[in-house]
Structure formats: structure tokens, C-alpha cells
Design an enzyme around this catalytic site. Structure first.
Site, PDB file in Angstrom:
ATOM      1  CG  ASP A 117      -1.821  -1.234   1.374  1.00 24.40           C
ATOM      2  OD1 ASP A 117      -2.241  -1.854   0.113  1.00 24.40           O
ATOM      3  OD2 ASP A 117      -2.165  -1.530   2.351  1.00 24.40           O
TER       4      ASP A 117
HETATM    5  N1  URA Z   1      -1.172  -5.904   3.868  1.00 26.12           N
HETATM    6  C1  URA Z   1      -1.713  -4.592   3.872  1.00 26.12           C
HETATM    7  O1  URA Z   1      -2.700  -4.583   4.405  1.00 26.12           O
HETATM    8  N2  URA Z   1      -0.960  -3.808   3.299  1.00 26.12           N
HETATM    9  C2  URA Z   1       0.128  -4.074   2.459  1.00 26.12           C
HETATM   10  O2  URA Z   1       0.761  -2.987   1.947  1.00 26.12           O
HETATM   11  C3  URA Z   1       0.555  -5.266   2.565  1.00 26.12           C
HETATM   12  C4  URA Z   1      -0.175  -6.290   3.237  1.00 26.12           C
END
Ligand code: URA
Length: 235
Positions: free
Chosen positions: A103
Site C-alpha cells: 500500500d
Molecule cells: N497488507 C496490507 O494491508 N497492506 C500492505 O501493503 C501489505 C499487506
């Protein structure tokens, strides 16, 4: 004209230090003669050989990046900066893409490569590749949370997750979480399913790769020989 060690390092296959070692070991030929010194300068269209193999042509490139928060894990975006913007121009033209998405607000280990089959092997849940994250949440993780993660959590939309390992750390609200899959916002949604919100998330490992503690957020380096070997890559 460019220094030979820089020419080699610019391919993304070796660091400057590794390039110097190759040159000093007599493994690099330039214009048909064995090069001896990293500071020798050459035209970029000189024919180079490393261990007898031409330097030019289609190359598979493998970079370890410490993704900083604030950048998209994508190759391009009309409005926002992506992780590829951290690379010099010559490495933005070799078809690199991030292996799996983190993310925008997540930090940590991101492999950039143009090796599609390797990416598939690392991402497919069928291959059971562990990815470990450091998580900080707004409440402590309990023994019930550990059991729920291990049993395969059901998310708010009804999707069930594969069993995952939750290891609470000494600091309340901190834990290591290990997954073998990568659903959208998976850690945040698994944590939400246990009534907590993720405040900070960082990926530490992917299969045999471990985030290099020397890489500050935004920094990258080519994978080392032993890392490529651990991934089952040749050379
Ligand atoms: N899980 C999430 O919620 N975000 C990420 O960036 C990676 C795994």
C-alpha cells in the site's frame, strides 16, 4: 566516455563494489582486451564481455528496494509518484515492475524485476512463499488473535484467508505477521477483523529475501549473488 565500473553497475546487475571486483579479477573484457582497472573509461558502444558473455542485450534485473511510505507500488501513474521514480533513467527503461503491491503508506522490502516467471513463483499462494510484516496496531494482540490468524480469518466481505502466523512482540500492539498470500489490504483487513486498526506496516521478508538493514527508505541495490541463488536464479 564513462568509467568501466559505472558502466557495469548501470546495468543493475552488480553494485559498484561488485563491478570493481569483477574487473580486478580479470573477468571483464572491453573491445577485445581484458580490462584491469575500474577507472578505465570507455565509450558506451564499446563491446563488453563479462565472463565471456556480452553485456548488451535483454537482461534480467533484480533490485531490492526499501519502499518508503508515500509512493505507489506501480510502474506508472498519471498523477502520483511510483517506486520506479526512485530509479535512474536507464533502469526505468528495462521493463522493471514491483513483485506484489505494498500500500502507499506501507514501507519495506520490495523486489523490482523484469523476470515475470520469478514474480509469479513468489506471488502465487500455491507456492507457499512466506512474507513477513512488522505491524503496529492501536491495541494489543492477544492469544485469541494468534489462534484466529492460525485458523484462517474471515474478512468483512466473507473471503477467508489461508492460515497465517501472528507473533505478538514485547511492545503492546506490535507483532510480526507472516502470510503466504497477498489479498488487497490483507494485513489491515485481517487486523480489522480482530477489532484493531493498523497504524504502521513494514514488510521485512519475502521468501528467502530479507530487507537489508543498510538500505534507508527510498534506497535500493541489486540483489547479491547469494540472494539470487536463494531464489533459484543462475549467475
Ligand atoms: N497488507 C496490507 O494491508 N497492506 C500492505 O501493503 C501489505 C499487506
Amino acid at each position: 566516455m564513462e568509467r568501466l565500473d559505472k558502466i557495469l553497475a548501470n546495468t543493475g546487475r552488480w553494485s559498484r563494489k561488485e563491478a570493481r571486483l569483477l574487473i580486478r579479477a580479470g573477468r571483464v573484457q572491453a573491445a577485445g582486451r581484458t580490462a584491469r582497472a575500474p577507472e578505465e573509461k570507455y565509450d558506451l558502444d564499446t563491446p563488453f564481455l563479462v565472463d565471456g558473455e556480452p553485456l548488451s542485450g535483454e537482461r534480467l534485473v533484480y533490485l531490492m528496494l526499501h519502499k518508503p511510505a508515500g509512493l505507489l507500488s506501480a510502474t506508472e501513474d498519471p498523477r502520483q509518484a511510483t517506486v520506479l521514480d526512485l530509479l535512474p533513467p536507464h533502469l526505468r527503461r528495462v521493463g522493471l515492475f514491483p513483485v506484489g503491491r505494498l500500500d502507499k503508506d506501507t514501507e519495506g522490502l520490495l523486489l523490482l524485476t523484469n523476470d515475470g516467471p520469478l514474480a509469479h513463483r513468489l506471488l502465487s499462494p500455491r507456492h507457499h512463499v512466506d512474507k513477513t510484516y512488522l505491524v503496529r496496531a492501536d491495541g494489543p494482540f492477544t492469544a485469541e488473535d494468534v489462534a484466529a490468524f492460525a485458523g484462517g480469518l474471515t474478512l468483512e466481505d466473507g473471503q477467508t484467508c489461508l492460515p497465517a502466523r501472528l507473533e505478538p512482540l514485547a511492545e503492546p500492539g506490535e507483532a510480526l505477521i507472516t502470510l503466504q498470500e497477498g489479498k488487497f489490504h490483507q494485513i489491515k483487513r485481517m487486523t480489522a477483523a480482530r477489532g484493531k486498526q493498523v497504524l504502521y506496516l513494514k514488510r521485512l521478508t519475502m521468501g528467502p529475501l530479507r530487507l537489508d538493514g543498510e538500505l534507508v527508505p527510498g534506497a535500493w541495490r541489486p540483489l547479491r549473488g547469494e540472494e539470487r541463488e536463494a531464489l533459484g536464479l543462475k549467475g
